[in-house]
Structure formats: C-alpha cells, structure tokens
Design a protein around this motif. Structure first.
Motif, PDB file in Angstrom:
ATOM      1  N   SER A 203       0.834  -1.201   0.000  1.00  0.00           N
ATOM      2  CA  SER A 203       0.000   0.000   0.000  1.00  0.00           C
ATOM      3  C   SER A 203       0.868   1.250   0.000  1.00  0.00           C
ATOM      4  CB  SER A 203      -0.938  -0.012   1.199  1.00  0.00           C
ATOM      5  OG  SER A 203      -0.208  -0.180   2.386  1.00  0.00           O
ATOM      6  N   GLY A 204       2.042   1.179   0.652  1.00  0.00           N
ATOM      7  CA  GLY A 204       2.944   2.331   0.670  1.00  0.00           C
ATOM      8  C   GLY A 204       3.386   2.694  -0.731  1.00  0.00           C
ATOM      9  N   THR A 207       0.443   4.035  -2.875  1.00  0.00           N
ATOM     10  CA  THR A 207       0.117   5.421  -2.557  1.00  0.00           C
ATOM     11  C   THR A 207       1.142   6.370  -3.172  1.00  0.00           C
ATOM     12  OG1 THR A 207      -0.790   4.609  -0.491  1.00  0.00           O
ATOM     13  CG2 THR A 207      -0.471   6.956  -0.656  1.00  0.00           C
ATOM     14  N   LYS A 208       2.400   5.937  -3.139  1.00  0.00           N
ATOM     15  CA  LYS A 208       3.465   6.761  -3.713  1.00  0.00           C
ATOM     16  C   LYS A 208       3.264   6.921  -5.225  1.00  0.00           C
ATOM     17  CE  LYS A 208       8.334   7.167  -2.547  1.00  0.00           C
ATOM     18  NZ  LYS A 208       9.442   6.475  -1.887  1.00  0.00           N
ATOM     19  N   LYS A 210       0.459   6.676  -6.790  1.00  0.00           N
ATOM     20  CA  LYS A 210      -0.739   7.485  -6.992  1.00  0.00           C
ATOM     21  C   LYS A 210      -0.406   8.964  -6.840  1.00  0.00           C
ATOM     22  CE  LYS A 210      -5.416   7.804  -5.115  1.00  0.00           C
ATOM     23  NZ  LYS A 210      -6.248   7.395  -3.967  1.00  0.00           N
ATOM     24  N   GLN A 211       0.368   9.275  -5.816  1.00  0.00           N
ATOM     25  CA  GLN A 211       0.760  10.662  -5.555  1.00  0.00           C
ATOM     26  C   GLN A 211       1.524  11.250  -6.742  1.00  0.00           C
ATOM     27  OE1 GLN A 211       0.367  12.919  -3.296  1.00  0.00           O
ATOM     28  NE2 GLN A 211       2.172  14.212  -3.153  1.00  0.00           N
ATOM     29  N   GLN A 235      -7.736  -1.208  -5.405  1.00  0.00           N
ATOM     30  CA  GLN A 235      -8.447  -0.805  -4.196  1.00  0.00           C
ATOM     31  C   GLN A 235      -8.240   0.670  -3.893  1.00  0.00           C
ATOM     32  OE1 GLN A 235      -7.359  -3.405  -0.991  1.00  0.00           O
ATOM     33  NE2 GLN A 235      -8.954  -4.872  -1.511  1.00  0.00           N
ATOM     34  N   ALA A 236      -7.042   1.161  -4.201  1.00  0.00           N
ATOM     35  CA  ALA A 236      -6.738   2.561  -3.905  1.00  0.00           C
ATOM     36  C   ALA A 236      -7.224   3.477  -5.010  1.00  0.00           C
ATOM     37  CB  ALA A 236      -5.241   2.728  -3.694  1.00  0.00           C
ATOM     38  N   GLY A 237      -7.898   2.908  -5.999  1.00  0.00           N
ATOM     39  CA  GLY A 237      -8.432   3.722  -7.074  1.00  0.00           C
ATOM     40  C   GLY A 237      -7.386   4.208  -8.048  1.00  0.00           C
TER      41      GLY A 237
ATOM     42  N   TYR B   3      -1.396  13.252   1.224  1.00  0.00           N
ATOM     43  CA  TYR B   3      -0.551  12.068   1.010  1.00  0.00           C
ATOM     44  C   TYR B   3      -0.129  11.459   2.345  1.00  0.00           C
ATOM     45  CZ  TYR B   3       3.640   9.579  -0.612  1.00  0.00           C
ATOM     46  OH  TYR B   3       4.597   8.645  -0.870  1.00  0.00           O
ATOM     47  N   GLN B   7      -0.917   7.731   3.949  1.00  0.00           N
ATOM     48  CA  GLN B   7       0.117   6.813   4.442  1.00  0.00           C
ATOM     49  C   GLN B   7      -0.124   6.469   5.911  1.00  0.00           C
ATOM     50  OE1 GLN B   7       2.004   5.155   2.672  1.00  0.00           O
ATOM     51  NE2 GLN B   7       2.801   6.281   0.928  1.00  0.00           N
ATOM     52  N   ASN B  10      -2.627   3.719   5.864  1.00  0.00           N
ATOM     53  CA  ASN B  10      -1.961   2.473   5.473  1.00  0.00           C
ATOM     54  C   ASN B  10      -1.159   1.901   6.638  1.00  0.00           C
ATOM     55  OD1 ASN B  10      -2.905   2.911   2.912  1.00  0.00           O
ATOM     56  ND2 ASN B  10      -0.985   3.725   2.122  1.00  0.00           N
ATOM     57  N   PHE B 145      -4.854  14.784  -5.086  1.00  0.00           N
ATOM     58  CA  PHE B 145      -4.837  13.516  -4.367  1.00  0.00           C
ATOM     59  C   PHE B 145      -6.126  13.302  -3.583  1.00  0.00           C
ATOM     60  CE2 PHE B 145      -3.490  10.327  -1.347  1.00  0.00           C
ATOM     61  CZ  PHE B 145      -2.615   9.570  -2.093  1.00  0.00           C
ATOM     62  N   GLN B 148      -8.486   8.062   0.734  1.00  0.00           N
ATOM     63  CA  GLN B 148      -9.617   7.192   1.014  1.00  0.00           C
ATOM     64  C   GLN B 148      -9.225   6.074   1.964  1.00  0.00           C
ATOM     65  OE1 GLN B 148     -11.116   5.583  -2.631  1.00  0.00           O
ATOM     66  NE2 GLN B 148      -9.715   3.853  -2.588  1.00  0.00           N
ATOM     67  N   SER B 268       8.669   4.305   3.665  1.00  0.00           N
ATOM     68  CA  SER B 268       8.559   4.061   2.221  1.00  0.00           C
ATOM     69  C   SER B 268       7.855   5.218   1.517  1.00  0.00           C
ATOM     70  CB  SER B 268       7.864   2.730   1.934  1.00  0.00           C
ATOM     71  OG  SER B 268       6.633   2.681   2.576  1.00  0.00           O
TER      72      SER B 268
END
Lengths: 364, 304
Positions: A203-204, A207-208, A210-211, A235-237, B3, B7, B10, B145, B148, B268
C-alpha cells in the motif's frame, strides 16, 4: 521364512540398483517449493514429459534417462547445496536453475564438475563469466529490457512511468535495462523504486505511485508481487498498466490479480505453442491436462537439446557434449537452437505480450 | 498533507495486523519465557482456513457479507485455537522442564512442519479469493490527491480496537486473567495455590492463536491472496513488534505493532522503499540499546 524374504528383498533391490546404474541421470533444478513454486512445477512437467517421450523412443545412446529433481526455492545458498547433491548423483546434464540469483552461484559448481547445463535464467551475468558449460535457451535481460523499454517509450509517450524492481539479480537487472532503454528514447521515469519480495503489503508503494500520478509501471521481478500491487492499486483507485519480463507468463498472475491482470504487458520469446513443429507435443500436454504455458516447453526443449547433442556426439562425456552443443543446431519444440561462444542463444528475439481474459497473446 | 494522511491510514492498518499477531508472542513469552517461533505459521494456517471457508460460502451462494465474515471468523478462530493448543501439547509441553534452548528449537521445527504440511496438502500455489469488501470512504479530496480509507482497512482497525478492549478487560477482570497473571509471576507458587498451570498455559496458547486467527482472516479479506509462506515474514515482523514494545507486555505488543506499521509506511512514503526493513530493524536495535527491555517492558527482577 522371514530370512528368505529378506534375502529376496535384498536381491531384488540389488538388481534394481544395478539397473539404475545403467541409466543416464539428468536433472532439473528450480523453485519446487517456496513462493515461486509454480514455475518449478512448469519445469518439472515439461521435463517429465520430455523424458517419457525420449525413453519411449529408446532413450539416449541405448540408455534410459532418469530424472533428478532439485529444489532450490530460489535461494542462492540452497541452490549451491542442490548443485553439490546433483554432482554426487553423477548427473550428465542439468536444466536449471530458474532464478538468475540461483543459477549464477550453482553454475560454478557444475562447471567444476564438468556438467553441461541449459538454463532459462535471463540475467546477462549467467553467460558473461566465461563458463563454458552454460547454454542459455532464452534471451537475455539486456535484450528483453530493451524491447520492453522501447515499447513503453513509444506506446506510452507523454505518460508518467515508474520503474520498480524487487532487488533480485533478475529483477534489478531487468528494471535497469528497461530504464536505460526508455532513457535512450528520451523518456525519463518519474520514480525509481525497489520493493521487498515476499511481502503482502504494498500500500505504501501504491500510494506513492498514486501521488506521483504514475500510469505505467515498468517492473523487474516475479508475478507474485505484481498481482498484489495490481490488486492494491485497484483498491486505492489507481489505474495501473504494468510492463514486466518473462516471469509474467505464469497464469497464477491472473488467479491472484483477477481482472486487474488485463493491464499486464510483458516480454517473452515468441510463443512456442504457435510453433507448428511443436503442435504434436502441445497436443500431448493438453491431452494430459497440462497447459504448456511459460517454461513447460522450454524444459521439454532442454531435454531434446541433450538428446540430440548426445546423439550427435555419440557420447555423454563432457568434452564431447560441450563441443556438440557449441557447434550444432538443434531442432526443438521452441524452434531451432544454436549457441554463440558465450553460450547465448543465437536468435533469441523477444515479443511483447498482453494478458487478456486469462490468456496471453501478442500485444498490438 | 493528503498524502501523509493516506500513508497514516496504510500504516495503522498494517500496524493493527502486526499488533494482533505480536500479542501471541508476548503472552507466550510472558507465561513460559520462550519465543513461539511457530506463531507466524499459526497465522498462516488461519489464513488458509479463511480461504477455504470463503470458498465454501461462495459455493453455498451466501451473499450477505456480515454473515459470511462472522461465519469465517468463528470457523477460523475455532480451528486455529485448536492448532495453538495442539502445538503447545506436542512441541512445548514435553520440553517444559528442559533447557531454554530445547523448546526454541522445537518451535522452529514446528514452524517448518506447519509450512510443509500446508504446502503438501494445499499446494505451493497462491490461493486467491475474489474481493469480499470493495470500495471505501473518501475522506478528503484535493485536486491532486484523494484520501480514502477502504472499508476493509476500517474493518481491520475497528476490529483490532474492539479486540484490544475485550482483551484488556479479560486479563485484568476475569478469574482466568488473574490465573494467567499469577502464572506469569511465579508458576510454582501459582500451582501451590491451586491454579491449574497446565490449563492456563494451554489457554494462553489458544488465545494467542485466536488473535492470530483474526489477523489471518483480516489479511485474507484485505489482500485476497494467501500462500503457505506468508507466516514467515509476518511472524518476524510481529516478533520484532513484541520485542520493540517490550516482550511480555500486552500494551507493549500493540504499541510495537503500530510503531512498526507506521515506520514502514512513512519510511517508504518519503525515503527509499528498499531500505524500509533496514529502518525498522535499525530502530529496534536503537531501542534495545537504550532500553533493553523494550518500550513498555518491565525488567525481570520485578518477579522476585
């Protein structure tokens, strides 16, 4: 009564081991257990079928082949110990290992023991070290990295691309080659990341990505991690297209990633299943309920390679076999094989594939 | 900012799962002073039970998610605690009087045994289940961003909090909790005062396994993919969490789990992903140097 039984048992056993001594032991090695076990499974199925077919034709030089299976779980230390075991078993030919990080150290052992080997490991270092006993029946990462990188640079021009690897000899090597190829074509990756293979949580990373607004991920590594990354991205879209290497041929990717696998592109040698000469063998595999995907036909071809080289050389001695392998051209289910001085296949070639609806085919 | 918040979510999810597994390590260490290295594999077994249960439910065409989840949780907890009990009986109890090293080796053996048993019976391939819970809650949306929290992330965090409250209550308020704490203090004395020590130890193993079972079900729901190898890494991380928080301490295990989840997530996010584990274990080393008993650990002398 008991004593006679025992004596008979001993005698029979003795007779069998006599028989076994007359056989020619050949071996495969790879991840039979561990998270990449499904690749080992493919190799074993291919080799078993090939050996059954060769033995049905009367074996090699009048002797039946027997198969030894080594399990290295893609662990370099275990690979070396497998190699030593195989040397002790007196094998005359090895097909393996699978992970480049296993093949590189293990090949030193086979080299010292004068055992020729065929491998599908793609890291350039496999054949760059000047070992004369290695023959690669697959292309190299610098070739597939270039094909993949060029494809990304032309097809996804203007999109944000991340390059990710799993820190393995294979994964990092491939990812670096892809990044190089992209850069030569004028595309600069927005992110360069490494992950830890075997984890479940990405997930980390997702997300990175995605950002950073990444749409395409060039990935060096194995199918198991890609499946998880795709699932978590969904899942994170995050809509993610993945470009990977030859390890993505595994249908496990689809089982694990579900419909998200439709966004996976990868490079692999031209599909041997489409080779008309391979049709009877493919038919046979399918009749046995085995889909000859991924490395199945490569393992089959490796055994054919040994059969033909031994027949050409009329011997299974190392010097004769090596010479036969280096100079000959061989007809296998994956096409005609011949090798250069390093042991690389002369005409490897890579094609870009795409997963679609649970099957892979050439990408448009 | 958005962001960082993502995180954080998460990291909390990951930390909650580590924490749930870490409690099993801590409780077993607290009561018999050994590290149960097979605990990570108990968690893996639970994930496999969950996959089987979900598959059965899908075959029975059960569509209600709360119903399915409750059923799977009950089944997983039941079988997994039976595993926890059996592991204690076969691998540790016969060695209880021997040196400290023997049960440790036995635990490693048990871990290898469980991994191989699952691999041989279930196959080496990954077992996927279709997504159980999809979608999530959009917390905050900036132009670049969207933060969610997935429903499954929320489920994990809420379940963990509820379990922690229930667990603290059990340890501090119930007769079993009293016996458990008595055995931790002094096994011989507790036995002399009429506490059934063997039973208490068995129950402790079962409770630890039950929490690992919940974590196993959550992992199955969250990641959707399990294989026979997942216990190894999760076990090591959870063990680290237990040591970081102070092995033997229940709140410590939870705190350690959360810390490791957050460190991993933020490291990370802003630094190099590839050094994530280096960071985790580096911080563990630092903490142990400054506080050898871990963050919330008590020194051993208190037992006298």
């Amino acid at each position: 009564m008991k004593k006679t039984l025992l004596a008979t048992a001993c005698l029979t056993f003795g007779a069998y081991s006599q028989l076994a001594l007359a056989d020619l032991p050949v071996a495969i090695a790879g991840p039979m257990t561990g998270q990449y076990a499904s690749a080992g499974d493919q190799i074993r199925r291919g080799a078993e079928m090939a050996i059954a077919d060769i033995n049905a034709r009367g074996g090699v030089l009048g002797e039946k082949l027997t198969l030894e299976v080594g399990d290295d779980a893609c662990d370099p230390k275990q690979a070396v110990s497998v190699a030593n075991t195989m040397v002790n078993k007196g094998i005359v030919f090895m097909h393996g290992h699978w992970c480049s990080s296993s093949t590189i150290p293990a090949s030193e052992v086979y080299h010292e023991a004068d055992i020729p080997m065929a491998t599908v490991s793609t890291n350039p270092q496999v054949t760059e070290r000047g070992l004369k006993n290695i023959f690669r029946i697959m292309g190299r990462d610098d070739q597939q990295g270039m094909v993949a990188g060029n494809y990304i640079a032309t097809k996804f021009k203007g999109k944000k691309v991340a390059v990710v690897d799993d820190k393995s000899a294979y994964g990092k090597g491939l990812a670096d080659e892809m990044a190089n190829a992209m850069q030569t074509k004028g595309m600069k990756p927005v992110l360069r990341e490494s992950i830890t293979a075997g984890e479940k949580d990405y997930s980390g990373l997702v997300t990175k990505l995605k950002q950073a607004g990444v749409e395409v991920m060039a990935y060096g590594g194995y199918h198991t991690e890609v499946a998880l990354i795709l699932r978590q991205a969904q899942q994170a879209g995050l809509q993610l297209t993945v470009m990977g290497g030859d390890t993505m041929t595994n249908s496990e990717l689809v089982t694990a990633a579900g419909p998200a696998a439709d966004n996976v592109l990868f490079t692999f040698s031209p599909d041997p299943r489409k080779n008309p000469a391979a049709a009877p063998v493919v038919e046979k595999f399918r009749a046995a309920k085995i889909e000859p995907e991924g490395y199945v036909l490569y393992a089959y071809a490796a055994m054919q390679l040994f059969e033909q080289a031994a027949n050409n050389a009329k011997s299974v001695k190392y010097a004769d076999l090596e010479k036969a392998l280096r100079t000959g051209t061989f007809d296998t289910v994956i096409g005609k094989l011949s090798f250069d001085a390093k042991g690389d296949q002369k005409a490897p070639g890579f094609v870009v594939y795409r997963w679609q609806g649970g099957k892979y085919d050439y990408a448009q | 900012m958005a962001y960082a918040l993502q995180q954080l979510i998460n990291g909390l999810t990951l930390g909650a799962m580590y924490g749930l597994i870490a409690i099993g390590y801590t409780m077993v260490y607290g009561i018999i002073g050994m590290i149960n290295f097979a605990h990570g594999d108990i968690f893996m077994v639970s994930a496999f039970i969950a996959v089987t249960a979900f598959t059965l439910l899908a075959a029975a065409e059960v569509t209600s998610i709360p119903l399915a989840l409750t059923f799977v949780l009950i089944v997983a907890i039941f079988f997994t605690s039976a595993y926890g009990w059996a592991v204690e009986r076969t691998a540790y109890r016969p060695l209880r009087g021997s040196t400290r090293l023997a049960p440790l080796i036995s635990a490693i053996g048990m871990s290898i045994f469980l991994q191989n048993a699952v691999q041989l019976t279930q196959g080496a391939r990954v077992k996927p289940i279709p997504p159980v819970i999809e979608g999530g809650l959009q917390l905050w949306s900036t132009p670049e961003f969207t933060v969610q929290i997935g429903w499954n992330q929320l489920l994990i965090i809420v379940t963990t909090v509820v379990l922690m409250i229930a667990f603290t209550w059990m340890i501090t308020q119930t007769p079993f909790g009293r016996q458990q704490r008595a055995c931790e203090q002094d096994r011989t004395m507790a036995a002399l005062l009429g506490v059934n020590v063997d039973r208490t130890i068995s129950l402790t193993f079962m409770l630890g396994a039950a929490l690992a079972a919940v974590a196993g079900v959550m992992v199955t729901v969250y990641y959707g993919v399990v294989d026979f190898f997942i216990g190894f890494l999760a076990g090591i991380k959870a063990f680290t969490a237990a040591v970081l928080g102070g092995i033997g301490s229940l709140p410590g295990a939870m705190l350690g789990g959360l810390l490791i989840g957050l460190i991993e997530s933020f490291w990370s996010a802003y630094l190099w992903t590839e050094y994530k584990d280096v960071a985790t274990f580096g911080i563990l080393c630092l903490v142990l140097m400054l506080r050898p008993t871990g963050l919330l650990g008590r020194p051993e002398v208190e037992k006298v």
